[in-house]
Design a protein around this motif. Structure first.
Motif, short mmCIF file in Angstrom:
data_model
loop_
_atom_site.label_atom_id
_atom_site.label_comp_id
_atom_site.label_asym_id
_atom_site.label_seq_id
_atom_site.Cartn_x
_atom_site.Cartn_y
_atom_site.Cartn_z
N MET A 9 0.81 -1.03 0.00
CA MET A 9 -0.01 -0.08 -0.39
C MET A 9 1.19 1.16 0.35
SD MET A 9 -2.85 -1.50 3.30
CE MET A 9 -1.49 -2.75 3.33
N PRO A 10 0.16 2.22 -0.59
CA PRO A 10 1.42 3.69 -0.27
C PRO A 10 1.48 4.20 1.13
CG PRO A 10 -0.85 3.94 -0.68
CD PRO A 10 -1.63 2.81 -0.81
N SER A 11 2.48 4.76 1.28
CA SER A 11 2.22 5.25 3.07
C SER A 11 1.85 6.35 2.56
CB SER A 11 4.09 5.86 2.72
OG SER A 11 4.33 6.34 4.39
N ALA A 12 1.29 6.39 4.10
CA ALA A 12 0.74 7.85 4.29
C ALA A 12 2.14 8.98 4.10
CB ALA A 12 0.20 8.06 5.83
N ARG A 13 3.06 8.62 3.91
CA ARG A 13 3.74 9.48 4.30
C ARG A 13 3.75 10.84 2.85
NH1 ARG A 13 9.35 9.62 7.43
NH2 ARG A 13 9.74 10.27 5.45
N GLY A 14 3.13 9.84 1.85
CA GLY A 14 3.35 10.26 0.88
C GLY A 14 4.45 10.70 -0.64
N ASP A 15 5.16 10.16 -0.21
CA ASP A 15 6.42 10.36 -1.04
C ASP A 15 7.19 9.13 -1.43
OD1 ASP A 15 6.79 8.54 0.64
OD2 ASP A 15 8.56 9.05 2.35
#
Length: 458
Positions: free
Chosen positions: A413-419
């Motif tokens: 899943m994508p990290s919530a950091r958005g990086d």
């Protein structure tokens, strides 16, 4: 009054009795048949959770969530119903408006940043509710620091992750008072079998990927869910890019990642005498394949198939990543077509009312030998940035799927950091987890400072 409590490693969660949130408008009770692609799913529940650093100072989070849930269930009424058996013994949806059970919980003895989320058995398990009735349930857990975890469990036969993501976005929009996104579609005609039906389904790709339960081989003796280990890792954006580059031109990030997992399972098999082969599957969404015009973009339900490949562990260990990725690409591409999904609908129709199962989960090689099995399901469309209930984006989010089957299950899943980093949920045999953690790059420990260090989300 406390309904129940869970204590693990000094971390106690007190759960209050659940209340049931019904749709804000009455639902005319009716039955909604499951589609043929819903019927290929076993009766399992899927969990998802979102961690918020400090919403407790924004009024009463649970009250906000309940009020918004009631509004959202008007459009997403199947989630307020329950799965029952029809006259043929097949599951179908009873849309009764019974509502969703919502429990409030308290973890006063710890702070959110103290949780070892990389070890979900000890940290996440007390936060994700066990569904006792209905199609879905929710738990809202408050922490001493003011942080809150919002977690849901839903019946996979009712919908896939794509559909549930739509619901999450709509629920969050209702909580913020934002305009509602487009309503979901329950147009079962998208997945109706063809008439007249093909004369024979034998030898088709659908027949190779799925099997009636009565003809399914027994799982290998070693394939027991009790032995599985659960982890959540992080994978840096740089490692994702390096994997894709090593996989060769034209390969997606998910294909490269799957090829790596396949090879790691082969390495783990070297220490296990029970599995001489490795079976790797990938969950493929069929919405855009069935309707390239976007007509199924808002379809709510399951539109999935599970292509897979089997290889001798010794052969996999001797091949490079690019060759393994080429194999993954070949069998994924064969299933990622509208014709295959139409064929799968027809194939299920020919088996009804007998239930079926995806062969990728069975842990068998091409010659019937025991095989280490794992299925990869992409969660890269998890809309964490849109699951803002009015107190900001989550600091961390992940699906949670410690399912009872013998096959492993991995979900990036994508990290919530958005990086560009990934968060990867892993449910696998201990020897596979050991090999993953021995890999010098890719699977990195999930540290609290990575999620909550700055206190802000980009």
């Amino acid at each position: 009054m406390v309904n129940e409590g869970t204590t693990t490693n000094g971390y106690e969660v007190k759960v209050m009795p659940a209340s049931t949130v019904a749709p804000a408008l009455p639902v005319q009770e009716h039955r909604l048949p499951l589609s043929n692609l819903d019927l290929i799913l076993p009766p399992i529940d899927v969990g998802v959770f979102f961690c918020y650093a400090g919403p407790a100072g924004s009024g009463n989070p649970a009250a906000t969530l309940k009020a918004a849930l009631a509004k959202t269930l008007v459009a997403y009424f199947p989630l307020a119903g329950e799965v029952v058996a029809n006259a043929a013994g097949e599951p179908e949806l009873l849309c009764s408006g019974r509502g969703v059970d919502v429990a409030e919980a308290y973890a006063d003895g710890t702070e959110l940043r103290e949780l070892r989320l990389g070890l979900p058995d000890e940290s996440v398990e007390p936060l994700v509710p066990k569904k006792k009735a209905g199609a879905m349930c929710v738990q809202v857990t408050k922490f001493r620091c003011g942080g809150v975890v919002v977690a849901c469990s839903f019946d996979h036969r009712v919908c896939d992750a794509y559909s549930f993501n739509m619901f999450l976005v709509a629920w969050a929009a209702a909580a913020r008072g934002s305009p509602a996104p487009p309503a979901p579609s329950f147009h079962r005609a998208f997945l109706a079998p063809r008439h007249p039906a093909p004369r024979s389904m034998a030898g088709t790709l659908a027949d190779r990927l799925f099997v009636p339960v009565s003809r399914a081989p027994a799982p290998p003796p070693a394939a027991t869910s009790a032995a599985a280990a659960n982890r959540i890792y992080r994978v840096s954006a740089a490692d994702v890019a390096a994997l894709q580059a090593a996989a060769g031109p034209g390969r997606t990030k998910l294909e490269a990642f799957t090829a790596l997992l396949w090879k790691l399972h082969a390495r783990a098999a070297a220490s296990s005498s029970s599995a001489s082969s490795c079976c790797m599957g990938v969950v493929v969404d069929g919405r855009a394949r069935l309707r390239a015009d976007g007509a199924m973009t808002s379809y709510f339900g399951n539109v999935l198939t599970v292509p897979y490949g089997v290889a001798r562990a010794a052969d996999l260990r001797g091949t490079d990543l690019a060759a393994a990725a080429g194999d993954v690409h070949r069998w994924v591409a064969a299933a990622a077509t509208g014709e295959h999904f139409r064929e799968l609908v027809d194939w299920v129709e020919a088996q009804r009312p007998e239930p079926t199962v995806a062969r990728a989960y069975l842990g068998r090689g091409d010659d019937g030998e025991d095989a280490a099995a794992c299925v990869v399901s992409s969660g890269l469309r998890l809309p964490f940035r849109e699951v803002d209930f009015g107190w900001g984006r989550p600091a961390f989010a992940s699906y949670h799927f410690p399912w009872p089957g013998g096959a492993g299950y991995v979900m990036p899943m994508p990290s919530a950091r958005g990086d560009g980093d990934w968060v990867v949920y892993v449910h696998a045999a201990p020897e596979v987890v050991q090999v993953m953690e021995e890999e010098p790059t890719v699977f990195r420990a999930l540290e609290s400072s990575y999620m909550f260090g700055s206190g802000e989300i980009n």
